[in-house]
Design a protein around this motif. Structure first.
Motif, PDB file in Angstrom:
ATOM      1  N   UNK A   1     -53.083  68.327  65.410  1.00  0.00           N
ATOM      2  CA  UNK A   1     -53.297  69.176  64.243  1.00  0.00           C
ATOM      3  C   UNK A   1     -52.527  68.697  63.036  1.00  0.00           C
ATOM      4  N   UNK A   2     -51.298  68.252  63.245  1.00  0.00           N
ATOM      5  CA  UNK A   2     -50.505  67.704  62.143  1.00  0.00           C
ATOM      6  C   UNK A   2     -51.137  66.415  61.613  1.00  0.00           C
ATOM      7  N   UNK A   3     -51.633  65.585  62.522  1.00  0.00           N
ATOM      8  CA  UNK A   3     -52.190  64.295  62.120  1.00  0.00           C
ATOM      9  C   UNK A   3     -53.527  64.426  61.407  1.00  0.00           C
ATOM     10  N   UNK A   4     -54.364  65.396  61.827  1.00  0.00           N
ATOM     11  CA  UNK A   4     -55.693  65.487  61.208  1.00  0.00           C
ATOM     12  C   UNK A   4     -55.742  66.451  60.024  1.00  0.00           C
ATOM     13  N   UNK A   5     -54.601  67.038  59.656  1.00  0.00           N
ATOM     14  CA  UNK A   5     -54.556  67.891  58.478  1.00  0.00           C
ATOM     15  C   UNK A   5     -54.813  69.355  58.748  1.00  0.00           C
TER      16      UNK A   5
ATOM     17  N   UNK B   1     -41.179  61.972  68.280  1.00  0.00           N
ATOM     18  CA  UNK B   1     -41.534  60.629  67.826  1.00  0.00           C
ATOM     19  C   UNK B   1     -42.823  60.668  67.009  1.00  0.00           C
ATOM     20  N   UNK B   2     -42.849  59.855  65.962  1.00  0.00           N
ATOM     21  CA  UNK B   2     -44.072  59.686  65.193  1.00  0.00           C
ATOM     22  C   UNK B   2     -44.265  60.658  64.053  1.00  0.00           C
ATOM     23  N   UNK B   3     -43.306  61.569  63.830  1.00  0.00           N
ATOM     24  CA  UNK B   3     -43.420  62.536  62.746  1.00  0.00           C
ATOM     25  C   UNK B   3     -42.111  62.597  61.967  1.00  0.00           C
ATOM     26  N   UNK B   4     -42.237  62.922  60.686  1.00  0.00           N
ATOM     27  CA  UNK B   4     -41.029  63.259  59.936  1.00  0.00           C
ATOM     28  C   UNK B   4     -40.442  64.538  60.522  1.00  0.00           C
ATOM     29  N   UNK B   5     -39.125  64.634  60.506  1.00  0.00           N
ATOM     30  CA  UNK B   5     -38.490  65.823  61.055  1.00  0.00           C
ATOM     31  C   UNK B   5     -37.170  66.089  60.345  1.00  0.00           C
ATOM     32  N   UNK B   6     -36.787  67.345  60.317  1.00  0.00           N
ATOM     33  CA  UNK B   6     -35.517  67.749  59.733  1.00  0.00           C
ATOM     34  C   UNK B   6     -34.881  68.811  60.622  1.00  0.00           C
ATOM     35  N   UNK B   7     -33.636  68.599  60.988  1.00  0.00           N
ATOM     36  CA  UNK B   7     -32.911  69.581  61.793  1.00  0.00           C
ATOM     37  C   UNK B   7     -32.596  70.790  60.925  1.00  0.00           C
TER      38      UNK B   7
ATOM     39  N   UNK C   1     -46.356  65.560  59.158  1.00  0.00           N
ATOM     40  CA  UNK C   1     -47.004  64.255  59.214  1.00  0.00           C
ATOM     41  C   UNK C   1     -46.860  63.552  57.871  1.00  0.00           C
ATOM     42  N   UNK C   2     -46.945  62.222  57.910  1.00  0.00           N
ATOM     43  CA  UNK C   2     -46.767  61.451  56.684  1.00  0.00           C
ATOM     44  C   UNK C   2     -47.843  61.767  55.632  1.00  0.00           C
ATOM     45  N   UNK C   3     -49.000  62.280  56.058  1.00  0.00           N
ATOM     46  CA  UNK C   3     -50.059  62.565  55.085  1.00  0.00           C
ATOM     47  C   UNK C   3     -49.631  63.647  54.112  1.00  0.00           C
ATOM     48  N   UNK C   4     -48.695  64.525  54.508  1.00  0.00           N
ATOM     49  CA  UNK C   4     -48.225  65.596  53.629  1.00  0.00           C
ATOM     50  C   UNK C   4     -46.814  65.348  53.102  1.00  0.00           C
TER      51      UNK C   4
END
Length: 296
Positions: free
Chosen positions: A137-141, A155-161, A274-277
């Motif tokens: 869902x994050x990857x496809x928008x 792994x594979x997503x931006x993240x913030x604690x 996701x990097x798209x956003x």
């Protein structure tokens, strides 16, 4: 491979600092994101770019030849992005789609909604539950942001604690056999609630207890945490839950928070995207709002 501004900034910051950790801190990014970015840069240039030495990350000849062009590209992109419209939450009617764990619905969502009412009264929110489908869902928008304890999104997503969590035991305030402290014997003797969450990592509780030789007497299995506090308050069942959840429900239910007689691992609640956003101005505003509200 396409480049975004963050990749170019990572290149430049590692070149300037000679240190991945320091570059991440200067950019306000997780170290894992900078390390992944460096991996993408190395793949694109087909070169190590920076070699680890006693003096830090030293640029290779390929990196030295590329740095001037990288910095020109950074300036060009920053100039182009400066013309982007600023997101005005007060005038927006945008709908944000957020995936959350059920605990985040209890602990975080009311505070976020109150904040949105003050800063963006026209903004709408659609909440869905974290599941194994959340990464797609994050990857496809279909999802803007995911918030909670979600090991499968590491792994594979931006993240913030946002904050650290630890586990406590929840018991009814009037529980006849459990006092101010919970002994190992009481943990074994009393009946428990187990929440059958999926994709949020709480299965670690039973794994650690089993390693300690503790097998809980499970009297009730629930699909979520949403009714746990009310059931605990009105029965003699115990529940092992995250501390912030317990603190939140203790203000409205007759329950007590008890330290556990065994040590369970701490964990981190994060927001993931996701990097798209990553560069979208409205999503940046949402992520900053969440960080301002909940980050330790």
């Amino acid at each position: 491979m396409g480049f975004d501004l963050d990749l170019l900034l990572i290149f430049d910051e590692i070149y300037k600092t000679g240190n991945v950790t320091r570059a991440a801190a200067n950019l306000g990014l997780p170290q894992s994101t900078v390390s992944l970015g460096l991996g993408r840069l190395r793949s694109h240039f087909n070169d190590r770019l920076f070699s680890r030495t006693a003096k830090g990350m030293v640029p290779t000849p390929r990196a030295q030849n590329a740095i001037a062009e990288v910095r020109r590209a950074v300036q060009a992109l920053q100039h182009a992005l400066a013309d982007q419209p600023v997101f005005d939450p007060a005038a927006s009617t945008r709908e944000f789609r957020i995936c959350m764990t059920d605990i985040s619905e209890v602990v975080l969502l009311p505070h976020l909604l109150n904040h949105l009412r003050q800063t963006g009264p026209g903004i709408r929110v659609e909440i869905s539950k974290i599941s194994q489908d959340t990464p797609a869902g994050l990857a496809d928008g279909g999802v803007d942001l995911a918030v909670g304890f979600m090991p499968h999104l590491e792994a594979g997503f931006y993240q913030q604690v946002l904050f650290d969590q630890h586990f406590v035991c929840l018991a009814a305030a009037s529980h006849p056999r459990v006092g101010a402290a919970l002994s190992r014997e009481a943990l074994l003797r009393e009946s428990h609630i187990r929440v059958l969450t999926s994709g949020t990592g709480h299965a670690i509780v039973d794994k650690i207890l089993a390693a300690e030789g503790i097998e809980r007497k499970i009297a009730l299995k629930l699909p979520s945490f949403l009714s746990v506090a009310r059931i605990v308050a009105q029965t003699e069942l115990l529940a092992i839950v995250p501390f912030r959840y317990a603190s939140e429900v203790a203000s409205s239910e007759a329950v007590r928070l008890l330290p556990l007689p065994v040590e369970l691992p701490r964990f981190q609640v994060k927001q993931h995207w996701h990097e798209r956003y990553h560069a979208d101005v409205s999503n940046r505003w949402l992520r900053q709002s969440v960080a301002n509200l909940f980050a330790d």
